[in-house]
Write an enzyme that holds these catalytic residues in place. Structure first.
Site, PDB file in Angstrom:
ATOM      1  CE1 TYR A  94     102.694 -60.246-103.291  1.00 30.93           C
ATOM      2  CE2 TYR A  94     103.207 -58.497-104.842  1.00 30.93           C
ATOM      3  CZ  TYR A  94     103.040 -58.937-103.547  1.00 30.93           C
ATOM      4  OH  TYR A  94     103.225 -58.067-102.503  1.00 30.93           O
ATOM      5  CG  ASN A 179     109.848 -58.164 -94.018  1.00 29.85           C
ATOM      6  OD1 ASN A 179     108.757 -58.340 -94.554  1.00 29.85           O
ATOM      7  ND2 ASN A 179     110.886 -58.931 -94.269  1.00 29.85           N
ATOM      8  CB  SER A 206     107.694 -63.868 -90.068  1.00 27.07           C
ATOM      9  OG  SER A 206     106.975 -62.764 -89.539  1.00 27.07           O
ATOM     10  CB  VAL A 208     106.459 -59.023 -90.854  1.00 29.58           C
ATOM     11  CG1 VAL A 208     105.439 -58.010 -90.359  1.00 29.58           C
ATOM     12  CG2 VAL A 208     106.662 -58.856 -92.357  1.00 29.58           C
ATOM     13  NE  ARG A 228     104.668 -73.333 -88.964  1.00 31.33           N
ATOM     14  CZ  ARG A 228     104.812 -73.893 -90.159  1.00 31.33           C
ATOM     15  NH1 ARG A 228     103.892 -74.708 -90.622  1.00 31.33           N
ATOM     16  NH2 ARG A 228     105.881 -73.629 -90.896  1.00 31.33           N
ATOM     17  NE  ARG A 230     109.487 -73.179 -84.116  1.00 26.26           N
ATOM     18  CZ  ARG A 230     109.307 -72.550 -85.301  1.00 26.26           C
ATOM     19  NH1 ARG A 230     110.274 -72.474 -86.170  1.00 26.26           N
ATOM     20  NH2 ARG A 230     108.148 -71.991 -85.576  1.00 26.26           N
ATOM     21  CE1 TYR A 300     101.302 -59.808 -90.237  1.00 24.70           C
ATOM     22  CE2 TYR A 300     102.937 -59.995 -91.982  1.00 24.70           C
ATOM     23  CZ  TYR A 300     102.543 -60.207 -90.671  1.00 24.70           C
ATOM     24  OH  TYR A 300     103.408 -60.843 -89.805  1.00 24.70           O
ATOM     25  N   GLY A 301      99.258 -61.596 -94.348  1.00 21.40           N
ATOM     26  CA  GLY A 301      99.877 -62.752 -94.997  1.00 21.40           C
ATOM     27  C   GLY A 301      98.969 -63.960 -94.854  1.00 21.40           C
TER      28      GLY A 301
HETATM   29  P1  NDP Z   1     109.825 -64.898 -93.318  1.00 22.03           P
HETATM   30  O1  NDP Z   1     110.394 -65.809 -94.340  1.00 22.03           O
HETATM   31  O2  NDP Z   1     110.727 -64.091 -92.484  1.00 22.03           O
HETATM   32  O3  NDP Z   1     108.921 -65.772 -92.323  1.00 22.03           O
HETATM   33  C1  NDP Z   1     107.993 -66.686 -92.759  1.00 22.03           C
HETATM   34  C2  NDP Z   1     107.074 -67.006 -91.579  1.00 22.03           C
HETATM   35  O4  NDP Z   1     105.987 -67.792 -92.004  1.00 22.03           O
HETATM   36  C3  NDP Z   1     107.749 -67.733 -90.455  1.00 22.03           C
HETATM   37  O5  NDP Z   1     107.290 -67.212 -89.256  1.00 22.03           O
HETATM   38  C4  NDP Z   1     107.243 -69.162 -90.635  1.00 22.03           C
HETATM   39  O6  NDP Z   1     107.153 -69.844 -89.427  1.00 22.03           O
HETATM   40  C5  NDP Z   1     105.855 -68.900 -91.121  1.00 22.03           C
HETATM   41  N1  NDP Z   1     105.288 -70.002 -91.854  1.00 22.03           N
HETATM   42  C6  NDP Z   1     105.792 -70.585 -92.957  1.00 22.03           C
HETATM   43  N2  NDP Z   1     104.966 -71.555 -93.388  1.00 22.03           N
HETATM   44  C7  NDP Z   1     103.926 -71.582 -92.529  1.00 22.03           C
HETATM   45  C8  NDP Z   1     102.753 -72.367 -92.426  1.00 22.03           C
HETATM   46  N3  NDP Z   1     102.476 -73.330 -93.296  1.00 22.03           N
HETATM   47  N4  NDP Z   1     101.900 -72.118 -91.408  1.00 22.03           N
HETATM   48  C9  NDP Z   1     102.164 -71.151 -90.518  1.00 22.03           C
HETATM   49  N5  NDP Z   1     103.270 -70.365 -90.566  1.00 22.03           N
HETATM   50  C10 NDP Z   1     104.134 -70.585 -91.559  1.00 22.03           C
HETATM   51  O7  NDP Z   1     108.744 -64.025 -94.076  1.00 22.03           O
HETATM   52  P2  NDP Z   1     108.397 -62.469 -94.065  1.00 22.03           P
HETATM   53  O8  NDP Z   1     108.330 -61.936 -92.700  1.00 22.03           O
HETATM   54  O9  NDP Z   1     109.258 -61.800 -95.048  1.00 22.03           O
HETATM   55  O10 NDP Z   1     106.926 -62.552 -94.664  1.00 22.03           O
HETATM   56  C11 NDP Z   1     105.917 -63.266 -93.966  1.00 22.03           C
HETATM   57  C12 NDP Z   1     104.603 -63.138 -94.728  1.00 22.03           C
HETATM   58  O11 NDP Z   1     104.171 -61.809 -94.699  1.00 22.03           O
HETATM   59  C13 NDP Z   1     104.674 -63.554 -96.195  1.00 22.03           C
HETATM   60  O12 NDP Z   1     103.458 -64.166 -96.542  1.00 22.03           O
HETATM   61  C14 NDP Z   1     104.796 -62.228 -96.907  1.00 22.03           C
HETATM   62  O13 NDP Z   1     104.334 -62.297 -98.221  1.00 22.03           O
HETATM   63  C15 NDP Z   1     103.902 -61.392 -96.007  1.00 22.03           C
HETATM   64  N6  NDP Z   1     104.187 -59.980 -96.094  1.00 22.03           N
HETATM   65  C16 NDP Z   1     103.136 -59.177 -96.406  1.00 22.03           C
HETATM   66  C17 NDP Z   1     103.311 -57.826 -96.499  1.00 22.03           C
HETATM   67  C18 NDP Z   1     102.143 -56.960 -96.808  1.00 22.03           C
HETATM   68  O14 NDP Z   1     102.322 -55.770 -97.042  1.00 22.03           O
HETATM   69  N7  NDP Z   1     100.938 -57.512 -96.810  1.00 22.03           N
HETATM   70  C19 NDP Z   1     104.642 -57.210 -96.333  1.00 22.03           C
HETATM   71  C20 NDP Z   1     105.649 -58.129 -95.898  1.00 22.03           C
HETATM   72  C21 NDP Z   1     105.438 -59.488 -95.828  1.00 22.03           C
HETATM   73  P3  NDP Z   1     107.947 -71.218 -89.143  1.00 22.03           P
HETATM   74  O15 NDP Z   1     109.251 -70.830 -88.548  1.00 22.03           O
HETATM   75  O16 NDP Z   1     107.050 -71.886 -88.170  1.00 22.03           O
HETATM   76  O17 NDP Z   1     108.072 -71.953 -90.444  1.00 22.03           O
END
Ligand code: NDP
Length: 390
Positions: A94, A179, A206, A208, A228, A230, A300-301
């Site tokens: 990070y 979030n 997610s 967010v 995605r 499922r 953002y991710g």
């Molecule tokens: P959650 O744990 O709530 O959700 C994770 C999400 O990622 C789910 O929608 C999941 O979908 C998806 N996902 C997981 N693996 C994959 C993959 N290989 N390909 C595509 N989608 C995938 O997470 P958060 O909402 O807490 O956070 C989501 C992201 O946003 C993280 O990367 C976090 O670091 C980032 N974030 C960034 C912030 C910023 O300020 N830039 C602030 C907050 C979060 P599925 O159900 O299909 O697995």
């Protein structure tokens, strides 16, 4: 960056039998009960001294909280989530690195970045907080996987009280800073959206993404939500629709000719001007193609861990603008008053039932459970956000 471990027992120069300032584990100070530099509160924390796989590097640590001074506060943590960024931080992947503080022969950092705490004592010079106040962390990097902390009132930020505050859950408050704030800022800061406008986002399930859906609905915006595929896709579509999603599509549908036509028919001439990308890779490129002229695409991710490729045509012919967003950076660059005003807006939405708590599951405050929970820290739809209740 603010020191992470201000609440470990700091042994100062005034203490005759210790030479330097360092953190002392509870076991080493058990004979010091009542000594002026410590309180009678025994706290515990999940700490790490090396980067790596959370279950291998995290360890349990107990310690005595330092005594209250005229300029410090004591807080008791109520709930702290396990976010993907927390896991990345422990892995050393990070951009914000924790400060490792001396603890006996070791140097450790406390895990976690987000949480809700209650002020349990304030020093006589502290005017900004009072006993009973609920606070969040003032900035990223203040370890929240611990039962108590002692520190400057500036380490914490008061959460506003809104009408019907009692309708807001502990979970909603404990997860407000990352979030919901990310969703709020991305919807507000890049495009001057008008009621009826479309926003397109991926990882819509997610935490967010769910906040985006609900805040957008409260502001009369429409959303196209990419998830995605499922087995239980219909169940997921329904749950997001119930939250307020206008349309839900799978990433596979984004690129297929027949579904493409249908998706475009939803917004006709009014293409989305804001795209929110949490995933990267091919599907994120496909999503960018749905943006209208002069649209803004905010990343953002990077959940897929795939790079984002940008077709030159989007830049040349459509003048699409590409941005990154990071809520930690936003908080660093804006005043506590601006952050407070955002909290007020978000808490209002929560109290009105327009922004629900995320799907979550409880994590017990025990060493082994914590290690496993942090290893599974990137949870997504189905299992829900993991939240430690102290
Ligand atoms: P959650 O744990 O709530 O959700 C994770 C999400 O990622 C789910 O929608 C999941 O979908 C998806 N996902 C997981 N693996 C994959 C993959 N290989 N390909 C595509 N989608 C995938 O997470 P958060 O909402 O807490 O956070 C989501 C992201 O946003 C993280 O990367 C976090 O670091 C980032 N974030 C960034 C912030 C910023 O300020 N830039 C602030 C907050 C979060 P599925 O159900 O299909 O697995």
């Amino acid at each position: 960056m603010r020191l992470l471990l201000q609440s470990f027992i700091r042994v100062g120069r005034k203490e005759p039998f210790r030479k330097s300032s360092h953190w002392v584990p509870c076991s080493q100070v058990s004979g010091m009960r009542g000594y002026a530099s410590e309180s009678d509160i025994t706290a515990s924390a999940m700490v790490y001294s090396n980067y790596g796989q959370p279950s291998q590097v995290l360890k349990w640590h107990s310690y005595r909280l330092p005594a209250l001074t005229p300029d410090t506060v004591h807080v008791k943590f109520l709930a702290s989530p396990i976010n993907p960024a927390d896991v990345n931080m422990i892995q050393g992947a990070y951009p914000i690195k924790p400060t490792f503080q001396e603890l006996g022969d070791d140097k450790v950092a406390v895990g976690g970045n987000e949480g809700l705490a209650e002020v349990i004592a304030v020093g006589e010079n502290v005017k900004t907080l009072k006993k009973g106040d609920q606070v969040v962390m003032a900035s990223t990097g203040y370890g929240t996987w611990r039962t108590h902390a002692a520190g400057s009132p500036n380490d914490f930020q008061l959460l506003p009280k809104v009408n019907d505050d009692n309708k807001i859950s502990l979970i909603q408050k404990a997860t407000i800073t990352v979030n919901p704030c990310t969703a709020y800022r991305m919807l507000k800061d890049f495009v001057d959206l008008k009621p009826g406008d479309y926003v397109i986002q991926n990882a819509a399930n997610s935490a967010v993404g769910q906040a985006v859906i609900q805040i957008a609905k409260a502001w009369n915006l429409r959303t196209i939500n990419v998830v995605r595929n499922r087995l239980n896709i219909d169940e997921l579509r329904q749950s997001l629709t119930d939250l307020g999603a206008t349309h839900v599509v799978t990433d596979e549908e984004l690129g297929k000719a027949e579904s493409k036509k249908q998706i475009k028919s939803w917004f006709a001439e009014k293409s989305p001007l804001l795209g929110l990308n949490c995933v990267g890779g091919k599907a994120a490129t496909e999503m960018a193609r749905y943006l209208g002229n002069h649209g803004h695409y905010v990343t953002y991710g990077a959940m897929s861990r795939q790079p984002l490729s940008l077709p030159a045509s989007l830049l040349i012919f459509k003048d699409v603008h590409f941005h990154g967003f990071w809520v930690s950076k936003w908080a660093e660059k804006h005043t506590p008053e601006e952050r407070y005003a955002m909290f007020e807006d978000i808490l209002e939405l929560m109290s009105q039932g327009k922004l629900q708590e995320p799907k979550w599951r409880k994590v017990n405050w025990e060493e082994e459970t914590m290690k496993q929970a942090v290893d599974q820290g990137i949870s997504g739809f189905g299992s829900g956000k993991q939240i430690i209740l102290f």
